[in-house]
Design a protein around this motif. Structure first.
Motif, short mmCIF file in Angstrom:
data_model
loop_
_atom_site.label_atom_id
_atom_site.label_comp_id
_atom_site.label_asym_id
_atom_site.label_seq_id
_atom_site.Cartn_x
_atom_site.Cartn_y
_atom_site.Cartn_z
N HIS A 167 0.83 -1.21 0.00
CA HIS A 167 0.00 0.00 0.00
C HIS A 167 0.86 1.26 0.00
O HIS A 167 0.51 2.25 -0.64
CB HIS A 167 -0.95 -0.01 1.20
CG HIS A 167 -2.12 -0.94 1.01
ND1 HIS A 167 -3.05 -1.15 2.00
CD2 HIS A 167 -2.48 -1.72 -0.02
CE1 HIS A 167 -3.97 -2.02 1.56
NE2 HIS A 167 -3.62 -2.38 0.33
N ARG B 249 -0.86 6.75 -9.71
CA ARG B 249 -1.08 5.33 -9.44
C ARG B 249 -1.73 4.66 -10.66
O ARG B 249 -1.31 3.60 -11.11
CB ARG B 249 -1.98 5.18 -8.21
CG ARG B 249 -2.28 3.74 -7.83
CD ARG B 249 -3.39 3.66 -6.79
NE ARG B 249 -3.14 4.56 -5.68
CZ ARG B 249 -3.98 5.52 -5.30
NH1 ARG B 249 -5.12 5.71 -5.94
NH2 ARG B 249 -3.69 6.29 -4.28
N GLY B 250 -2.76 5.34 -11.18
CA GLY B 250 -3.47 4.78 -12.32
C GLY B 250 -2.57 4.58 -13.53
O GLY B 250 -2.72 3.62 -14.28
N LEU C 133 -2.01 -2.96 -10.00
CA LEU C 133 -2.28 -3.69 -8.75
C LEU C 133 -3.12 -4.94 -9.02
O LEU C 133 -4.12 -4.87 -9.74
CB LEU C 133 -3.06 -2.79 -7.79
CG LEU C 133 -2.27 -1.71 -7.03
CD1 LEU C 133 -3.22 -0.67 -6.44
CD2 LEU C 133 -1.44 -2.34 -5.93
N PHE D 193 -5.07 -7.90 -6.80
CA PHE D 193 -5.44 -8.24 -5.43
C PHE D 193 -5.69 -9.73 -5.28
O PHE D 193 -6.03 -10.41 -6.25
CB PHE D 193 -6.72 -7.51 -5.02
CG PHE D 193 -6.66 -6.04 -5.26
CD1 PHE D 193 -5.98 -5.22 -4.38
CD2 PHE D 193 -7.25 -5.49 -6.39
CE1 PHE D 193 -5.92 -3.87 -4.60
CE2 PHE D 193 -7.18 -4.13 -6.62
CZ PHE D 193 -6.51 -3.31 -5.73
N ARG E 37 -6.18 -6.36 -16.39
CA ARG E 37 -6.53 -4.98 -16.07
C ARG E 37 -5.34 -4.23 -15.44
O ARG E 37 -5.11 -3.06 -15.72
CB ARG E 37 -7.72 -4.95 -15.12
CG ARG E 37 -8.28 -3.55 -14.92
CD ARG E 37 -9.51 -3.56 -14.07
NE ARG E 37 -9.22 -4.08 -12.73
CZ ARG E 37 -10.15 -4.33 -11.81
NH1 ARG E 37 -11.41 -4.11 -12.08
NH2 ARG E 37 -9.81 -4.80 -10.63
#
Lengths: 220, 474
Positions: free
Chosen positions: A45, A77-78, A83, A85, A148
């Motif tokens: 994070h 970040r985008g 990321l 999960f 993604r």
């Protein structure tokens, strides 16, 4: 490229993370190991700019995350961080392609259907482009989540416990796919896991259970 | 992808809940739209019709009834006034213009108005065909009357005694000499003729011996159906009968036309001042002497010569004469006050529906935010800012609001349109669905406010989503 310096993170006065110095070279792959509660997710994070450290500096892809304001951090970040999960959370009201296209849309990048098709093909999902997540198997959903994450060709790919719910064969497959996709984008790949099965596959390891992680400087 | 498609994808997930909220909002808005369209058009129409008429002088009774009957041709008259008395009013220095009206007959529900050329002039009525009435028994027909009954110049019409269709004056047909163009006013639904025609149609019964034709039979109906006998207000006995009321037989009355020789109009003629039987002769024990329908008006439409008249003229008429003066502006305002209560109740009902819809949308969004916390967090990891998520939620609220607004406006105008074609009274006031009441613009604002208000708290929730906490939770 990831650099941490003098990182200390506390939750309610309890130090959960203390990393004096850590560097991961561009395009390198490595694991963040540790039991649950060892601070793996917190570290991820911090690297994703989801959390700001209590103290210290996080530099990702040449950008000091602490220097970015809220909206700029979201955008950074985008655009630069992918990321994945554990829960491989997809938006269930959208098709696979729409889920993928959310990545460029939310990051303010062009609406690149070609890229979406290419990524899906590389993950063997071309025939699922218009399916809804509910119609996919767990393995397929995991692959969509990876697709993604790499849509915007991130410089850093972060995966949180991607194998914890998978059997040995599947775990290996997912790690291979992550490695493959990271290589395709030349991204630095960091996988946080408590899964000791996968340990030997990566020479680069940051083990948060080991005392020396807290004191020694580390880089790969 | 874009925010609208994303938002729609969530709405599609719960179509019934979405439909319920939209329909509830739409019904609330439709209710208010109908009220606004109806009341604004009714008011405009009433005001336009009364334009330039400062006062109406007629027989004593309800002032509102006098206005309704003489200006709007909706109610039955309060009674008649004698020409002599009317002259007194017409000669009054504060009276700049006066238009006499003689009412009492109708043609298939449309009223025959005996008047002067001033009346169509007052409403700027023009001829579409033919000419204005001139001789007795000539009539010039309003646009709607002609259209509905397919009348053209040269036709003859059989009028009925009374305003709601009594027995027919079959032996006294009126000949249509002209058709008026559409004016959008009360004139469209009237048949205009001379005062003398109205007198003659009634007066001739005396000579034909049919004078008693319906007053005995209908005598007991008069209470219920006063419209039939506007000109016999003062007593049971009809004015026609003053010299031989005693002879009133029961039998002959029903079919007056069957035997009555159709005297040519010319012969019967416009009753000159001396041409008709005068009321003077004290007739067979009937009421007051002033029963001469043939020399009576129903009302005078008055234009003042000076603004001062508004204060003094009605007082003069009400005190010094047996007549009454009423102000259209005042009476219509009073009527709207009375109607206003009903309007307010309906409007409150509309607002309650809108409030319920607001609450429904709020609850739907609030629950959705609980379900979607993880989705929102994922969007953040994909680069969405807090303000993007806030916009996403507000957009969802506004989407409901706009859908409700569009559907509500459509329903409201549709209902008004249905009202306009199916209800006679709505036709009388030229109600149309193709109008935009000024206050409807407020509804647009109101609906958008409903969307924004109901989405506000959920949007704040979305804004405050704790990214790290939500992601770490699962």
């Amino acid at each position: 490229m990831i650099t941490l310096s003098n990182i200390v993170h506390r939750y309610d006065d309890e130090v959960v993370l203390d990393i004096p110095a850590f560097t991961a070279a561009p395009g390198s792959h490595g694991l963040v190991l540790g039991r649950s509660g060892s601070g793996k997710t917190t570290l991820l994070h911090l690297l994703a700019g989801v959390l700001r450290p209590t103290r210290g500096q996080v530099t990702v892809a040449g950008e000091d995350l602490g220097a970015l304001s809220g909206d700029a951090l979201d955008r950074f970040r985008g655009r630069h961080i992918g990321l994945v999960f554990q829960q491989m959370h997809l938006l269930k009201t959208l098709t696979v392609t729409q889920n993928l296209l959310m990545a460029p849309y939310m990051a303010g990048l062009p609406h690149d259907r070609e890229r979406a098709r290419a990524v899906l093909t590389s993950l063997d999902l071309a025939d699922k482009a218009d399916a809804y997540p509910a119609a996919l198997s767990t393995g397929q959903r995991q692959r969509v989540a990876i697709a993604r994450a790499v849509m915007n060709r991130p410089e850093v790919l972060l995966a949180d416990e991607p194998t914890s719910s998978l059997d040995d064969v599947r775990s290996v497959q997912v790690l291979d796919l992550l490695t493959e996709q990271a290589n395709a984008c030349e991204a630095t790949l960091l996988i946080a896991t408590h899964d000791r099965r996968v340990k030997d596959r990566f020479p680069n390891r940051l083990d948060l259970d080991e005392a020396d992680a807290r004191v020694a400087e580390m880089s790969w | 992808m874009n925010l609208i498609r994303l938002t729609l994808s969530y709405v599609r997930q719960r179509p019934l809940q979405a439909a319920l909220n939209v329909v509830m909002l739409a019904l609330g808005i439709a209710t208010i739209v109908v009220l606004l369209l109806f009341s604004s058009q009714a008011r405009d129409n009433l005001e336009a019709t009364a334009q330039g008429i400062d006062a109406v002088v007629g027989a004593k009774g309800s002032p509102l009834q006098l206005i309704l009957s003489s200006v709007y041709h909706m109610d039955v008259p309060t009674g008649n006034i004698s020409v002599q008395e009317a002259r007194q009013i017409q000669a009054h220095p504060l009276v700049a213009s006066s238009i006499p009206l003689a009412l009492g007959d109708s043609y298939r529900g449309f009223r025959i108005v005996g008047t002067t050329s001033q009346y169509p002039q007052h409403y700027d009525a023009a001829l579409a065909a033919g000419a204005w009435w001139d001789a007795t028994y000539e009539v010039t027909v309003g646009h709607r009357v002609a259209r509905e009954h397919n009348l053209s110049v040269g036709d003859s019409v059989i009028t009925a005694h009374g305003l709601t269709g009594g027995h027919l004056h079959e032996d006294r047909p009126l000949s249509v000499v002209g058709i008026m163009e559409e004016t959008g006013t009360v004139v469209d639904r009237l048949l205009l003729t001379s005062v003398e025609t109205v007198w003659a149609v009634h007066g001739q019964y005396e000579e034909d011996g049919h004078e008693d034709h319906d007053h005995e039979d209908h005598g007991d109906e008069e209470g219920n159906d006063e419209g039939e006998h506007a000109h016999s207000e003062q007593g049971d006995a009809h004015a026609h009968d003053d010299d031989d009321a005693a002879a009133s037989g029961e039998a002959g009355g029903r079919a007056p036309a069957s035997g009555g020789p159709a005297t040519p109009p010319g012969q019967q003629g416009a009753p000159g001042p001396g041409g008709m039987r005068l009321p003077g002769s004290p007739g067979g024990g009937t009421a007051v002497g002033a029963l001469a329908t043939d020399r009576e008006y129903t009302a005078l439409l008055i234009g003042y010569s000076s603004p001062i008249a508004a204060a003094t003229f009605p007082r003069f008429v009400n005190r010094e004469t047996d007549m009454m003066a009423a102000s259209p502006a005042f009476e219509t305002a009073r009527m709207f006050e009375l109607l206003g209560v009903g309007f307010e109740v309906l409007q409150a009902f509309g607002f309650i529906l809108i409030l319920a819809a607001t609450l429904g949308i709020f609850i739907a969004l609030y629950n959705a935010m609980q379900d979607r916390q993880y989705d929102l967090a994922v969007m953040r990891t994909l680069g969405a800012s807090r303000s993007t998520l806030t916009r996403h939620v507000l957009l969802e609220g506004l989407l409901f609001a706009v859908a409700g607004l569009v559907l509500g406006l459509a329903l409201g105008h549709l209902a008004t349109g249905l009202l306009a074609v199916t209800v006679d009274q709505a036709q009388d006031m030229n109600l149309t669905a193709w109008a935009w009441a000024p206050r409807q613009t407020w509804l647009v604002g109101l609906a958008l406010a409903v969307g924004a208000v109901s989405a506000l708290l959920p949007a704040v929730q979305a804004y405050r989503t704790d990214l790290a906490f939500t992601l770490a939770r699962e």
